[in-house]
Design a protein around this motif. Sequence first.
Motif, PDB file in Angstrom:
ATOM      1  N   SER A 134       0.816  -1.217   0.000  1.00  0.00           N
ATOM      2  CA  SER A 134       0.000   0.000   0.000  1.00  0.00           C
ATOM      3  C   SER A 134       0.846   1.261   0.000  1.00  0.00           C
ATOM      4  CB  SER A 134      -0.956   0.005   1.199  1.00  0.00           C
ATOM      5  OG  SER A 134      -0.229   0.175   2.391  1.00  0.00           O
ATOM      6  N   CYS A 135       0.239   2.317  -0.431  1.00  0.00           N
ATOM      7  CA  CYS A 135       0.914   3.602  -0.471  1.00  0.00           C
ATOM      8  C   CYS A 135      -0.147   4.665  -0.167  1.00  0.00           C
ATOM      9  CB  CYS A 135       1.509   3.815  -1.869  1.00  0.00           C
ATOM     10  SG  CYS A 135       2.344   5.385  -2.068  1.00  0.00           S
ATOM     11  N   ASN A 136       0.072   5.401   0.895  1.00  0.00           N
ATOM     12  CA  ASN A 136      -0.889   6.433   1.281  1.00  0.00           C
ATOM     13  C   ASN A 136      -0.225   7.793   1.177  1.00  0.00           C
ATOM     14  OD1 ASN A 136      -2.452   4.246   2.005  1.00  0.00           O
ATOM     15  ND2 ASN A 136      -1.987   4.410   4.184  1.00  0.00           N
ATOM     16  N   PHE A 137      -0.967   8.746   0.740  1.00  0.00           N
ATOM     17  CA  PHE A 137      -0.405  10.097   0.667  1.00  0.00           C
ATOM     18  C   PHE A 137      -1.530  11.133   0.685  1.00  0.00           C
ATOM     19  CE2 PHE A 137      -0.914   8.387  -3.578  1.00  0.00           C
ATOM     20  CZ  PHE A 137      -1.530   9.403  -4.288  1.00  0.00           C
ATOM     21  N   THR A 138      -1.136  12.370   0.783  1.00  0.00           N
ATOM     22  CA  THR A 138      -2.124  13.450   0.810  1.00  0.00           C
ATOM     23  C   THR A 138      -1.863  14.375  -0.361  1.00  0.00           C
ATOM     24  OG1 THR A 138      -2.196  13.310   3.191  1.00  0.00           O
ATOM     25  CG2 THR A 138      -3.061  15.305   2.232  1.00  0.00           C
ATOM     26  N   ALA A 139      -2.907  14.767  -1.019  1.00  0.00           N
ATOM     27  CA  ALA A 139      -2.788  15.709  -2.142  1.00  0.00           C
ATOM     28  C   ALA A 139      -3.502  17.006  -1.760  1.00  0.00           C
ATOM     29  CB  ALA A 139      -3.418  15.116  -3.396  1.00  0.00           C
ATOM     30  N   THR A 140      -2.841  18.109  -2.028  1.00  0.00           N
ATOM     31  CA  THR A 140      -3.441  19.420  -1.743  1.00  0.00           C
ATOM     32  C   THR A 140      -3.482  20.232  -3.026  1.00  0.00           C
ATOM     33  OG1 THR A 140      -2.512  19.381   0.476  1.00  0.00           O
ATOM     34  CG2 THR A 140      -3.310  21.510  -0.311  1.00  0.00           C
ATOM     35  N   ILE A 148      -8.102  22.528  -1.375  1.00  0.00           N
ATOM     36  CA  ILE A 148      -8.749  21.268  -0.983  1.00  0.00           C
ATOM     37  C   ILE A 148      -7.627  20.309  -0.629  1.00  0.00           C
ATOM     38  CG2 ILE A 148     -10.304  19.405  -1.640  1.00  0.00           C
ATOM     39  CD1 ILE A 148     -11.022  20.802  -4.122  1.00  0.00           C
ATOM     40  N   ARG A 149      -7.835  19.528   0.403  1.00  0.00           N
ATOM     41  CA  ARG A 149      -6.849  18.544   0.809  1.00  0.00           C
ATOM     42  C   ARG A 149      -7.560  17.200   0.843  1.00  0.00           C
ATOM     43  NH1 ARG A 149      -1.828  18.648   3.426  1.00  0.00           N
ATOM     44  NH2 ARG A 149      -1.670  17.091   5.087  1.00  0.00           N
ATOM     45  N   SER A 150      -6.922  16.203   0.285  1.00  0.00           N
ATOM     46  CA  SER A 150      -7.582  14.914   0.162  1.00  0.00           C
ATOM     47  C   SER A 150      -6.575  13.805   0.438  1.00  0.00           C
ATOM     48  CB  SER A 150      -8.095  14.795  -1.276  1.00  0.00           C
ATOM     49  OG  SER A 150      -9.242  14.036  -1.363  1.00  0.00           O
ATOM     50  N   ARG A 166     -14.320  17.206  -2.170  1.00  0.00           N
ATOM     51  CA  ARG A 166     -13.562  17.074  -3.410  1.00  0.00           C
ATOM     52  C   ARG A 166     -13.672  18.338  -4.240  1.00  0.00           C
ATOM     53  NH1 ARG A 166     -15.180  10.872  -4.890  1.00  0.00           N
ATOM     54  NH2 ARG A 166     -14.033   9.941  -3.157  1.00  0.00           N
ATOM     55  N   SER A 167     -14.570  19.218  -3.847  1.00  0.00           N
ATOM     56  CA  SER A 167     -14.645  20.489  -4.574  1.00  0.00           C
ATOM     57  C   SER A 167     -15.085  21.619  -3.651  1.00  0.00           C
ATOM     58  CB  SER A 167     -15.568  20.372  -5.788  1.00  0.00           C
ATOM     59  OG  SER A 167     -16.845  20.011  -5.372  1.00  0.00           O
ATOM     60  N   GLY A 173     -15.399  33.135  -6.807  1.00  0.00           N
ATOM     61  CA  GLY A 173     -16.457  32.524  -7.601  1.00  0.00           C
ATOM     62  C   GLY A 173     -16.010  31.385  -8.500  1.00  0.00           C
ATOM     63  N   ALA A 174     -14.709  31.048  -8.440  1.00  0.00           N
ATOM     64  CA  ALA A 174     -14.222  29.914  -9.224  1.00  0.00           C
ATOM     65  C   ALA A 174     -14.494  28.618  -8.457  1.00  0.00           C
ATOM     66  CB  ALA A 174     -12.731  30.070  -9.485  1.00  0.00           C
ATOM     67  N   SER A 175     -14.501  27.495  -9.152  1.00  0.00           N
ATOM     68  CA  SER A 175     -14.663  26.197  -8.507  1.00  0.00           C
ATOM     69  C   SER A 175     -13.350  25.449  -8.572  1.00  0.00           C
ATOM     70  CB  SER A 175     -15.708  25.353  -9.229  1.00  0.00           C
ATOM     71  OG  SER A 175     -16.924  26.012  -9.267  1.00  0.00           O
ATOM     72  N   LEU A 176     -13.038  24.768  -7.496  1.00  0.00           N
ATOM     73  CA  LEU A 176     -11.825  23.963  -7.436  1.00  0.00           C
ATOM     74  C   LEU A 176     -12.275  22.529  -7.229  1.00  0.00           C
ATOM     75  CD1 LEU A 176      -8.837  24.728  -7.435  1.00  0.00           C
ATOM     76  CD2 LEU A 176      -8.944  24.826  -4.941  1.00  0.00           C
ATOM     77  N   HIS A 177     -11.758  21.612  -8.051  1.00  0.00           N
ATOM     78  CA  HIS A 177     -12.243  20.232  -8.022  1.00  0.00           C
ATOM     79  C   HIS A 177     -11.041  19.303  -8.131  1.00  0.00           C
ATOM     80  CE1 HIS A 177     -14.856  16.878  -8.639  1.00  0.00           C
ATOM     81  NE2 HIS A 177     -14.649  16.760  -9.944  1.00  0.00           N
ATOM     82  N   MET A 178     -10.919  18.371  -7.218  1.00  0.00           N
ATOM     83  CA  MET A 178      -9.785  17.424  -7.266  1.00  0.00           C
ATOM     84  C   MET A 178     -10.314  16.006  -7.381  1.00  0.00           C
ATOM     85  SD  MET A 178      -6.374  17.254  -4.998  1.00  0.00           S
ATOM     86  CE  MET A 178      -7.121  17.084  -3.398  1.00  0.00           C
ATOM     87  N   PHE A 179      -9.753  15.248  -8.321  1.00  0.00           N
ATOM     88  CA  PHE A 179     -10.240  13.891  -8.523  1.00  0.00           C
ATOM     89  C   PHE A 179      -9.160  13.010  -9.136  1.00  0.00           C
ATOM     90  CE2 PHE A 179     -10.904  14.472 -13.123  1.00  0.00           C
ATOM     91  CZ  PHE A 179     -10.981  15.859 -13.196  1.00  0.00           C
ATOM     92  N   LEU A 180      -9.383  11.683  -9.041  1.00  0.00           N
ATOM     93  CA  LEU A 180      -8.476  10.712  -9.648  1.00  0.00           C
ATOM     94  C   LEU A 180      -8.988  10.388 -11.039  1.00  0.00           C
ATOM     95  CD1 LEU A 180      -8.173   8.183  -6.678  1.00  0.00           C
ATOM     96  CD2 LEU A 180      -6.470   9.863  -7.374  1.00  0.00           C
ATOM     97  N   SER A 181      -8.064  10.294 -11.981  1.00  0.00           N
ATOM     98  CA  SER A 181      -8.470   9.904 -13.327  1.00  0.00           C
ATOM     99  C   SER A 181      -7.344   9.129 -13.970  1.00  0.00           C
ATOM    100  CB  SER A 181      -8.803  11.150 -14.139  1.00  0.00           C
ATOM    101  OG  SER A 181      -9.129  10.794 -15.462  1.00  0.00           O
TER     102      SER A 181
END
Length: 243
Positions: A134-140, A148-150, A166-167, A173-181
């Motif tokens: 396993s590998c765990n980490f945090t993305a900001t 956003i921190r996930s 996640r957003s 007024g901007a939107s910030l969205h973080m996701f895996l793809s």
Amino acid sequence: MSIFSFICLFSFTGSTSVNHVFVQTGEDLILNLTEVTTAQNSDLWLWQFNGKAWVKCSPPSPPIVKETHTGRIEVLEKTYNVKLKNLHKSDSGIYTARSVQPKDQKLTEYNVTVQDPVSQPDLYIDSVSSSSSSCNFTATCRTEDSSIRSSIRCDNKICHQDEGKRSVVTQSGASLHMFLSYSSIICNSSNQVSWSEKIVEIQHFCRHCSNKFKVQHCGPITTNTSSESVVLFCCCTALKHHI
Ligand SMILES: *[C@@H]1O[C@H](CO)[C@@H](O)[C@H](O)[C@H]1NC(C)=O
Ligand SMILES: *[C@@H]1O[C@H](CO)[C@@H](O)[C@H](O)[C@H]1NC(C)=O
Ligand SMILES: *[C@@H]1O[C@H](CO)[C@@H](O)[C@H](O)[C@H]1NC(C)=O
Ligand SMILES: *[C@@H]1O[C@H](CO)[C@@H](O)[C@H](O)[C@H]1NC(C)=O
Ligand SMILES: *[C@@H]1O[C@H](CO)[C@@H](O)[C@H](O)[C@H]1NC(C)=O
């Protein structure tokens, strides 16, 4: 007193629906007059910005553009559509075309919002911990006024983004969205006129899980969209220790 002052004396009624238009700073915008015939048949009609007239027309005479707006506004021939040039944020507001005489009537209404394009967000990876499976980490993901921190967990070659935010909508007024793809973490900042993303490849980053691991094989990579997880065939494998 300018020729435009008199319009304050009128009170208007109208029922036209508002068209919401978003424009990027510095761009031009054409506002269309939808009721051309009504305008042509009226003795006096106007284009207004926040209730103040800047184009006045008494057909069949050609339209007159208010002195303060000449150069920035062009009334297009025949259609009476107006071209607004090089828009600034201060040009945001309600633009209305209305006939005044013989009848008060709203012809067209636009709610115009002028926005700067968003800048590219930053994406940081930290708090990395790893084991053989396993590998765990945090993305900001960060913009000037928001972040956003996930937490992301990769078990057995499958990565999951934790539940939680996640957003976010930023102050501007901007939107910030973080996701895996696929094999990446994507941070997308967007508003109504633009978007910009920052991508970090997990496989690149996986190398840094620990110095005991290296990326052995990359791909094929598949995505499980139903659960927003990424199946990572490219993952860390243990290096043999040399004594
Ligand atoms: C005005 O009409 C033109 C041509 O149909 C269109 O491209 C433009 O988007 C319209 N303007 C607005 C503000 O809807
Ligand atoms: C125009 O749009 C702005 C921004 O979306 C909104 O705050 C405002 O209420 C709108 N005004 C009208 C009259 O629709
Ligand atoms: C990653 O997180 C999971 C769930 O919290 C935990 O079981 C696992 O031991 C963690 N792995 C590492 C290497 O820290
Ligand atoms: C980023 O967000 C915008 C607006 O929601 C969207 O049009 C665009 O496709 C998104 N980009 C990615 C890579 O998801
Ligand atoms: C995708 O995710 C769903 C929901 O978590 C799960 O039921 C399904 O088995 C997953 N599919 C694959 C191919 O991993």
